[in-house]
Motif scaffolding. Sequence first.
Motif, PDB file in Angstrom:
ATOM      1  N   LEU A 177       0.724  -1.108   0.003  1.00  0.00           N
ATOM      2  CA  LEU A 177       0.000   0.046  -0.228  1.00  0.00           C
ATOM      3  C   LEU A 177       1.076   1.212  -0.023  1.00  0.00           C
ATOM      4  CD1 LEU A 177      -2.874   1.040   0.307  1.00  0.00           C
ATOM      5  CD2 LEU A 177      -2.541   1.305   2.666  1.00  0.00           C
ATOM      6  N   ASP A 178       1.071   1.919  -1.059  1.00  0.00           N
ATOM      7  CA  ASP A 178       1.695   3.171  -1.221  1.00  0.00           C
ATOM      8  C   ASP A 178       3.196   2.719  -0.854  1.00  0.00           C
ATOM      9  OD1 ASP A 178      -0.456   4.516  -1.985  1.00  0.00           O
ATOM     10  OD2 ASP A 178      -0.997   4.890   0.088  1.00  0.00           O
ATOM     11  N   GLY A 179       3.692   1.746  -1.282  1.00  0.00           N
ATOM     12  CA  GLY A 179       5.094   1.444  -1.218  1.00  0.00           C
ATOM     13  C   GLY A 179       5.325   0.619   0.098  1.00  0.00           C
ATOM     14  N   LYS A 180       4.518   0.493   0.976  1.00  0.00           N
ATOM     15  CA  LYS A 180       4.585  -0.074   2.200  1.00  0.00           C
ATOM     16  C   LYS A 180       3.681  -1.410   2.485  1.00  0.00           C
ATOM     17  CE  LYS A 180       5.370   4.036   4.885  1.00  0.00           C
ATOM     18  NZ  LYS A 180       4.924   5.168   5.393  1.00  0.00           N
ATOM     19  N   GLU A 211      -9.448  -0.693  -6.848  1.00  0.00           N
ATOM     20  CA  GLU A 211      -9.482   0.642  -6.370  1.00  0.00           C
ATOM     21  C   GLU A 211     -10.205   0.805  -5.190  1.00  0.00           C
ATOM     22  OE1 GLU A 211      -8.859   1.191 -10.772  1.00  0.00           O
ATOM     23  OE2 GLU A 211      -9.551  -0.299  -9.295  1.00  0.00           O
ATOM     24  N   ILE A 263      -8.059  -0.485  -2.250  1.00  0.00           N
ATOM     25  CA  ILE A 263      -6.955   0.399  -2.120  1.00  0.00           C
ATOM     26  C   ILE A 263      -7.325   1.780  -1.256  1.00  0.00           C
ATOM     27  CG2 ILE A 263      -5.029   1.839  -3.016  1.00  0.00           C
ATOM     28  CD1 ILE A 263      -4.590  -1.376  -2.881  1.00  0.00           C
ATOM     29  N   ARG A 282      -6.390   2.770   2.454  1.00  0.00           N
ATOM     30  CA  ARG A 282      -5.688   4.276   2.922  1.00  0.00           C
ATOM     31  C   ARG A 282      -6.445   5.107   3.892  1.00  0.00           C
ATOM     32  NH1 ARG A 282      -4.734   5.425  -3.408  1.00  0.00           N
ATOM     33  NH2 ARG A 282      -2.630   4.647  -3.712  1.00  0.00           N
ATOM     34  N   GLN A 308      -5.691   3.324   7.294  1.00  0.00           N
ATOM     35  CA  GLN A 308      -4.358   3.915   7.548  1.00  0.00           C
ATOM     36  C   GLN A 308      -4.303   5.466   8.088  1.00  0.00           C
ATOM     37  OE1 GLN A 308      -1.809   1.745   7.721  1.00  0.00           O
ATOM     38  NE2 GLN A 308      -0.924   3.388   8.977  1.00  0.00           N
ATOM     39  N   GLU A 309      -4.909   6.185   7.258  1.00  0.00           N
ATOM     40  CA  GLU A 309      -4.861   7.551   7.675  1.00  0.00           C
ATOM     41  C   GLU A 309      -5.803   7.913   9.085  1.00  0.00           C
ATOM     42  OE1 GLU A 309      -7.102   9.664   4.650  1.00  0.00           O
ATOM     43  OE2 GLU A 309      -5.419   9.327   3.168  1.00  0.00           O
TER      44      GLU A 309
END
Length: 194
Positions: free
Chosen positions: A54-57, A163, A166, A170, A173-174
């Motif tokens: 997820l966004d590189g992590k 999408e 994802i 996000r 996570q935020e």
Amino acid sequence: MGKKVKQDLPLHKVIMVGSGGVGKSALTLQFMYGDFVEEYDPTKADSYRKKIALDGKECQIDILDTAGQEEYAAIRDNYYRSGEGFICVFSLCEFESFHHTQDFKDQISRVLDDDKIPFILVGNKADLVQNRKVNYNDAWARAEEWNCPYFETSAKTRLNVEEVYIVLMRKIQERKDIFKERERRNKKPKCMIL
């Protein structure tokens, strides 16, 4: 020294809700395995876990695919309490399933007493254009009212499937980052007067 320390990956708990037959399982299985399943036994809830970037992590997603007929409120409420984000699915070909999304949203808000829980409204079966019963503007207006994203998906063609998950992860996570920051700021030294 050659031993690698096992790192615990962040885990995001997603709950799929919606009436029976709207394609919750088809969306979940398409996301998990890239397969479209035409026939699925909807009698029980299933849980799936997958490691993704997820966004590189790296992180893990845990998806609880509810059966859509949770007659027992206690079981349903326990499912809801375990969730960090919700995907509320209706069929674009069945107005009744769209109507019921309000019930799911109300139940979740009541159980969690939290209007800011990450939530996405999904109109599935977008590939069946000729059978469409719910228009885009009505669904979009409901998502606006709920202050959440709206996606139209097709588990068959894979339209917007990735999408949806994802975007929800996000949001989860935020929210976790905000809570962590708040916790960090609140850890000021406390003094006690005896």
